[in-house]
Enzyme design. Structure first.
Site, PDB file in Angstrom:
ATOM      1  N   GLU A 206      -8.246  -6.270  23.636  1.00 54.86           N
ATOM      2  CA  GLU A 206      -9.281  -6.411  22.617  1.00 54.86           C
ATOM      3  C   GLU A 206     -10.377  -7.367  23.084  1.00 54.86           C
ATOM      4  OE1 GLU A 206      -6.335  -5.712  18.799  1.00 54.86           O
ATOM      5  OE2 GLU A 206      -6.945  -7.732  19.304  1.00 54.86           O
TER       6      GLU A 206
ATOM      7  N   CYS B 189     -16.363 -12.351  23.294  1.00 52.77           N
ATOM      8  CA  CYS B 189     -15.125 -13.020  23.681  1.00 52.77           C
ATOM      9  C   CYS B 189     -14.257 -11.951  24.353  1.00 52.77           C
ATOM     10  CB  CYS B 189     -14.440 -13.585  22.427  1.00 52.77           C
ATOM     11  SG  CYS B 189     -12.812 -14.265  22.765  1.00 52.77           S
TER      12      CYS B 189
ATOM     13  N   CYS C 291       0.022 -11.750  27.399  1.00 53.74           N
ATOM     14  CA  CYS C 291      -0.033 -13.071  28.029  1.00 53.74           C
ATOM     15  C   CYS C 291       1.389 -13.578  28.219  1.00 53.74           C
ATOM     16  CB  CYS C 291      -0.811 -14.040  27.132  1.00 53.74           C
ATOM     17  SG  CYS C 291      -1.017 -15.663  27.895  1.00 53.74           S
TER      18      CYS C 291
ATOM     19  N   CYS D  84       2.056 -19.279  23.638  1.00 58.23           N
ATOM     20  CA  CYS D  84       1.675 -20.397  22.768  1.00 58.23           C
ATOM     21  C   CYS D  84       2.066 -20.037  21.325  1.00 58.23           C
ATOM     22  CB  CYS D  84       0.180 -20.669  22.858  1.00 58.23           C
ATOM     23  SG  CYS D  84      -0.335 -21.085  24.527  1.00 58.23           S
TER      24      CYS D  84
ATOM     25  N   CYS E  87      -0.410 -18.424  18.709  1.00 56.84           N
ATOM     26  CA  CYS E  87      -1.269 -17.341  19.200  1.00 56.84           C
ATOM     27  C   CYS E  87      -0.540 -16.001  19.151  1.00 56.84           C
ATOM     28  CB  CYS E  87      -1.693 -17.662  20.629  1.00 56.84           C
ATOM     29  SG  CYS E  87      -2.541 -16.308  21.441  1.00 56.84           S
TER      30      CYS E  87
ATOM     31  N   CYS F 102      -9.864 -16.573  16.577  1.00 53.91           N
ATOM     32  CA  CYS F 102      -9.182 -17.259  17.660  1.00 53.91           C
ATOM     33  C   CYS F 102      -7.663 -17.184  17.492  1.00 53.91           C
ATOM     34  CB  CYS F 102      -9.605 -18.718  17.577  1.00 53.91           C
ATOM     35  SG  CYS F 102     -10.044 -19.380  19.110  1.00 53.91           S
TER      36      CYS F 102
END
Ligand code: SF4
Length: 338
Positions: free
Chosen positions: A90, A104, A111, A115, A118, A330
């Site tokens: 995305e 962005c 990933c 985290c 996230c 975010c």
């Protein structure tokens, strides 16, 4: 067969030389790809027909396409890209009050770093993106009309764990003969890979750096960001000092504010200590909720941090969250079908 969109101008020129094709044709093709954003050899009308017919025998020309767009009430748009192997990533287009448009973008499908705050980390890792797949996010979004003023590498993935491809994407986006995008208009955000930060300092680029800090004690940071167990704050600070000394450029520290987790008085005290002597700017980011583990900090706590940092002469702002209603804010990108 190599994707021609991954090639720098000098690589393309070397290829052309090895085939005894004129070097100026390489430059023309590079401009078609990166300035005119044309992804079809047949449309490169100032090339001789024989060359247009020859190119597909030597190169693939592949740029991922947008398969879905979601629009937020606040004007933010989220783009889902489907890659040639079916993986999804995305990218987000954000507009600020002055109508400045920022893309962005993502550097990995998924990933590895997990985290806790996230959504990307929770979705697991699939693979690194190629330079072409990274830059195409900007090219495809720009194709739709907007004049992009800024690019941030803050979407899915840790850029410094895909270092070579990310570096190449930067060189392609900023190449004079290509996109000619201003280096100072680009920011790379890392979760704090010390080797990556130091290598990046040595590249002598004007690209900006942001570090996702989120806590200034190892205990809290390791809970939020497992990477901190491998690279604790002392190692991160050392790399940051190296970067600041080498580049002389201010670094942004991103700090996602989580109620009762990293927004208490001792957290503020440690953050002030961490920033002491560093040329940094702190972005306080209200947490964009997903899942059940965290709550956003109260506005009062964020203001308390802002005042506490200002009192210590540390530059800080609260960043406005955009695109929450379409899970584009975010930490909310997960690459799932929209
Ligand atoms: S914050 Fe960045 S590094 Fe951490 S899991 Fe999310 S995408 Fe990965």
């Amino acid at each position: 067969m190599n994707n021609i969109l991954d090639k720098s101008l000098s690589e393309l020129q070397a290829d052309f030389a090895s085939r005894s094709w004129p070097a100026f044709r390489a430059k023309q093709i590079f401009t078609w790809l990166h300035k005119k954003v044309t992804f079809d050899f047949a449309q490169m009308t100032d090339l001789p027909k024989e060359l247009r017919d020859e190119l597909p025998k030597h190169y693939k020309l592949y740029a991922p396409t947008v398969t879905k767009v979601l629009r937020s009430r606040d004007g933010t748009k989220k783009f889902l890209f489907t890659l040639n192997d079916g993986k999804r990533v995305e990218a987000v287009l954000l507009k600020d009050n002055t109508n400045r448009k920022t893309v962005c973008l993502s550097t990995q499908a998924g990933c590895k770093l997990k985290c806790a705050f996230c959504a990307t980390g929770g979705a697991g890792f699939q693979r690194d993106l190629t330079p072409a797949e990274i830059i195409s996010q900007v090219y495809r979004i720009a194709e739709g009309g907007p004049d992009i003023s800024n690019i941030v590498y803050m979407g899915m993935g840790e850029p410094f764990l895909n270092y070579d491809n990310v570096l190449k994407s930067l060189r392609l986006l900023t190449a004079k003969e290509g996109g000619n995008f201003g280096q100072r208009k680009i920011t790379i955000s890392t979760c704090g890979i010390p080797d990556g930060i130091m290598m990046f300092a040595d590249e002598e680029l004007q690209v900006r750096l942001a570090i996702s800090l989120n806590a200034a004690t190892d205990a809290v940071r390791s809970r939020l960001m497992p990477i901190n167990r491998i690279y604790p704050l002392a190692a991160l600070r050392e790399a940051l000092l190296y970067y600041l000394q080498k580049t002389g450029r201010r670094v942004t520290l991103e700090y996602v504010m989580l109620d009762g987790v990293n927004d208490r008085q001792p957290d503020l005290k440690e953050l002030r200590k961490f920033c002491e002597g560093l040329d940094v700017h702190v972005n306080l980011i209200p947490f964009n909720p997903f899942g059940k583990h965290f709550r956003p900090s109260k506005l009062q706590a964020i203001h308390h941090f802002l005042n506490g940092l200002a009192a210590a002469k540390i530059n800080a702002v609260m960043r406005q969250s955009k695109g929450q209603d379409i899970m584009a804010a975010c930490g909310q990108l997960a690459g799932k079908p929209l």
